[in-house]
Design a protein around this motif. Structure first.
Motif, PDB file in Angstrom:
ATOM      1  N   ALA A  76     -11.772  -0.722  20.113  1.00  0.00           N
ATOM      2  CA  ALA A  76     -11.037  -0.022  19.049  1.00  0.00           C
ATOM      3  C   ALA A  76     -10.059   0.982  19.650  1.00  0.00           C
ATOM      4  O   ALA A  76      -8.878   1.011  19.295  1.00  0.00           O
ATOM      5  CB  ALA A  76     -12.009   0.677  18.102  1.00  0.00           C
ATOM      6  N   THR A  77     -10.533   1.794  20.565  1.00  0.00           N
ATOM      7  CA  THR A  77      -9.693   2.824  21.188  1.00  0.00           C
ATOM      8  C   THR A  77      -8.586   2.208  22.035  1.00  0.00           C
ATOM      9  O   THR A  77      -7.429   2.631  21.965  1.00  0.00           O
ATOM     10  CB  THR A  77     -10.552   3.761  22.060  1.00  0.00           C
ATOM     11  N   SER A  78      -8.930   1.198  22.835  1.00  0.00           N
ATOM     12  CA  SER A  78      -7.929   0.610  23.730  1.00  0.00           C
ATOM     13  C   SER A  78      -6.842  -0.125  22.936  1.00  0.00           C
ATOM     14  O   SER A  78      -5.675  -0.097  23.313  1.00  0.00           O
ATOM     15  CB  SER A  78      -8.584  -0.323  24.749  1.00  0.00           C
ATOM     16  N   TYR A  79      -7.198  -0.755  21.819  1.00  0.00           N
ATOM     17  CA  TYR A  79      -6.193  -1.468  21.031  1.00  0.00           C
ATOM     18  C   TYR A  79      -5.207  -0.491  20.396  1.00  0.00           C
ATOM     19  O   TYR A  79      -3.994  -0.702  20.443  1.00  0.00           O
ATOM     20  CB  TYR A  79      -6.853  -2.335  19.951  1.00  0.00           C
ATOM     21  N   ILE A  80      -5.725   0.589  19.822  1.00  0.00           N
ATOM     22  CA  ILE A  80      -4.856   1.603  19.213  1.00  0.00           C
ATOM     23  C   ILE A  80      -3.911   2.169  20.272  1.00  0.00           C
ATOM     24  O   ILE A  80      -2.709   2.318  20.049  1.00  0.00           O
ATOM     25  CB  ILE A  80      -5.691   2.744  18.586  1.00  0.00           C
ATOM     26  N   THR A  81      -4.445   2.482  21.435  1.00  0.00           N
ATOM     27  CA  THR A  81      -3.649   3.062  22.517  1.00  0.00           C
ATOM     28  C   THR A  81      -2.606   2.078  23.025  1.00  0.00           C
ATOM     29  O   THR A  81      -1.427   2.419  23.175  1.00  0.00           O
ATOM     30  CB  THR A  81      -4.571   3.507  23.676  1.00  0.00           C
TER      31      THR A  81
ATOM     32  N   LYS B 227       2.001  10.436  23.660  1.00  0.00           N
ATOM     33  CA  LYS B 227       0.554  10.592  23.831  1.00  0.00           C
ATOM     34  C   LYS B 227      -0.108  11.331  22.671  1.00  0.00           C
ATOM     35  O   LYS B 227      -1.159  10.931  22.193  1.00  0.00           O
ATOM     36  CB  LYS B 227       0.246  11.322  25.139  1.00  0.00           C
ATOM     37  N   SER B 228       0.498  12.412  22.209  1.00  0.00           N
ATOM     38  CA  SER B 228      -0.128  13.194  21.136  1.00  0.00           C
ATOM     39  C   SER B 228      -0.169  12.413  19.823  1.00  0.00           C
ATOM     40  O   SER B 228      -1.136  12.505  19.072  1.00  0.00           O
ATOM     41  CB  SER B 228       0.596  14.528  20.945  1.00  0.00           C
ATOM     42  N   MET B 229       0.864  11.609  19.564  1.00  0.00           N
ATOM     43  CA  MET B 229       0.887  10.803  18.353  1.00  0.00           C
ATOM     44  C   MET B 229      -0.201   9.720  18.400  1.00  0.00           C
ATOM     45  O   MET B 229      -0.888   9.469  17.407  1.00  0.00           O
ATOM     46  CB  MET B 229       2.262  10.152  18.199  1.00  0.00           C
ATOM     47  N   ILE B 230      -0.337   9.080  19.564  1.00  0.00           N
ATOM     48  CA  ILE B 230      -1.361   8.040  19.728  1.00  0.00           C
ATOM     49  C   ILE B 230      -2.752   8.650  19.614  1.00  0.00           C
ATOM     50  O   ILE B 230      -3.645   8.079  18.980  1.00  0.00           O
ATOM     51  CB  ILE B 230      -1.179   7.312  21.075  1.00  0.00           C
ATOM     52  N   LYS B 231      -2.935   9.825  20.193  1.00  0.00           N
ATOM     53  CA  LYS B 231      -4.232  10.508  20.130  1.00  0.00           C
ATOM     54  C   LYS B 231      -4.595  10.831  18.683  1.00  0.00           C
ATOM     55  O   LYS B 231      -5.729  10.610  18.254  1.00  0.00           O
ATOM     56  CB  LYS B 231      -4.186  11.782  20.978  1.00  0.00           C
ATOM     57  N   SER B 232      -3.638  11.322  17.901  1.00  0.00           N
ATOM     58  CA  SER B 232      -3.932  11.645  16.506  1.00  0.00           C
ATOM     59  C   SER B 232      -4.184  10.378  15.696  1.00  0.00           C
ATOM     60  O   SER B 232      -5.044  10.356  14.820  1.00  0.00           O
ATOM     61  CB  SER B 232      -2.808  12.483  15.888  1.00  0.00           C
ATOM     62  N   GLU B 233      -3.455   9.302  16.001  1.00  0.00           N
ATOM     63  CA  GLU B 233      -3.689   8.034  15.304  1.00  0.00           C
ATOM     64  C   GLU B 233      -5.072   7.478  15.648  1.00  0.00           C
ATOM     65  O   GLU B 233      -5.771   6.963  14.781  1.00  0.00           O
ATOM     66  CB  GLU B 233      -2.609   7.017  15.680  1.00  0.00           C
ATOM     67  N   ALA B 234      -5.468   7.611  16.919  1.00  0.00           N
ATOM     68  CA  ALA B 234      -6.798   7.144  17.328  1.00  0.00           C
ATOM     69  C   ALA B 234      -7.891   7.929  16.613  1.00  0.00           C
ATOM     70  O   ALA B 234      -8.869   7.351  16.146  1.00  0.00           O
ATOM     71  CB  ALA B 234      -6.953   7.258  18.839  1.00  0.00           C
ATOM     72  N   LYS B 235      -7.720   9.240  16.518  1.00  0.00           N
ATOM     73  CA  LYS B 235      -8.716  10.068  15.811  1.00  0.00           C
ATOM     74  C   LYS B 235      -8.810   9.682  14.341  1.00  0.00           C
ATOM     75  O   LYS B 235      -9.881   9.640  13.764  1.00  0.00           O
ATOM     76  CB  LYS B 235      -8.362  11.553  15.928  1.00  0.00           C
ATOM     77  N   LYS B 236      -7.655   9.392  13.734  1.00  0.00           N
ATOM     78  CA  LYS B 236      -7.604   9.074  12.313  1.00  0.00           C
ATOM     79  C   LYS B 236      -8.182   7.690  12.010  1.00  0.00           C
ATOM     80  O   LYS B 236      -8.831   7.507  10.986  1.00  0.00           O
ATOM     81  CB  LYS B 236      -6.144   9.156  11.843  1.00  0.00           C
ATOM     82  N   THR B 237      -7.961   6.726  12.892  1.00  0.00           N
ATOM     83  CA  THR B 237      -8.336   5.343  12.583  1.00  0.00           C
ATOM     84  C   THR B 237      -9.602   4.857  13.290  1.00  0.00           C
ATOM     85  O   THR B 237     -10.126   3.804  12.930  1.00  0.00           O
ATOM     86  CB  THR B 237      -7.184   4.380  12.933  1.00  0.00           C
ATOM     87  N   PHE B 238     -10.113   5.599  14.269  1.00  0.00           N
ATOM     88  CA  PHE B 238     -11.263   5.124  15.045  1.00  0.00           C
ATOM     89  C   PHE B 238     -12.485   4.850  14.161  1.00  0.00           C
ATOM     90  O   PHE B 238     -13.049   3.755  14.187  1.00  0.00           O
ATOM     91  CB  PHE B 238     -11.624   6.128  16.148  1.00  0.00           C
ATOM     92  N   ILE B 239     -12.895   5.823  13.359  1.00  0.00           N
ATOM     93  CA  ILE B 239     -14.091   5.666  12.510  1.00  0.00           C
ATOM     94  C   ILE B 239     -13.901   4.535  11.500  1.00  0.00           C
ATOM     95  O   ILE B 239     -14.781   3.670  11.373  1.00  0.00           O
ATOM     96  CB  ILE B 239     -14.465   6.996  11.815  1.00  0.00           C
TER      97      ILE B 239
END
Length: 194
Positions: free
Chosen positions: A107-112, A123-135
């Motif tokens: 999940a994390t690697s695909y979003i990244t 990086k900051s945009m991807i990090k926030s998207e990962a936090k928002k969509t991971f769960i």
């Protein structure tokens, strides 16, 4: 030589499977949204390279003999105990280990990966998207992958499990695409979320 030939087929097969799966997903999205846009080949190729570079090295070992669905990472005594269980219980253990170890990584690697290659985010945009969509991604995985993995581990011979997983990936991408483009459902979720 035969083993090496099979190993080289895995990355190529994963590339084409993920590329074709993404193209199928885009076609489903167009059908649901009733649009006639062209298939974004760049997005599909980025998805194909993700399958080749991230999924293949891990999944071929995880579903193959090296990790045996995670059983081989267990301590020796626990591994012996699991291997002495019925086929159903072994498959259940493999499914739980797969969901616990592989799902969060994929999940994390695909979003990244898609953030850097396709969406060109920082990086900051991807990090926030990962936090928002991971769960939500992991929770939605819970609806499909345990059943798919259970069938894979219980029924499919070990040498074909990687290929079965790739076919399951295509089915799952299609399901996510349909679900993600159900605008009534999205509107309802947004209303509930406030």
């Amino acid at each position: 030589v035969k083993d090496k030939a099979i190993q080289y087929k895995h990355p190529v097969g994963a590339f084409f499977t993920w590329t074709c799966g993404d193209m199928l997903t885009q076609k489903l999205e167009q059908r649901i949204n009733q649009t006639q846009t062209k298939v974004d080949l760049y997005r599909s190729i980025c998805s194909g390279f993700y399958g080749m570079l991230f999924v293949t090295p891990i999944a071929t070992r995880w579903y193959g003999k090296q990790f045996n669905g995670g059983i081989n990472i267990l301590p020796f005594k626990m591994r012996e105990k699991v291997n002495s269980m019925s086929k159903f219980k072994v498959s259940l253990a493999q499914t739980g280990l797969t969901f616990g170890f592989c799902a969060p990584f994929f999940a994390t690697s695909y979003i990244t990966w898609m953030g850097f290659t396709y969406k060109d985010h920082n990086k900051s945009m991807i990090k926030s998207e990962a936090k928002k969509t991971f769960i939500p991604i992991v929770c939605s995985d819970l609806c499909f992958w345990p059943c798919a993995d259970m069938i894979n581990f219980a029924v499919i011979p070990q040498q074909y499990r990687f290929w079965a997983m790739l076919l399951e990936d295509i089915a799952w991408a299609s399901i996510l695409s349909i679900w993600g483009n159900d605008h009534e459902q999205i509107d309802h979720i947004q209303e509930v979320a406030g």
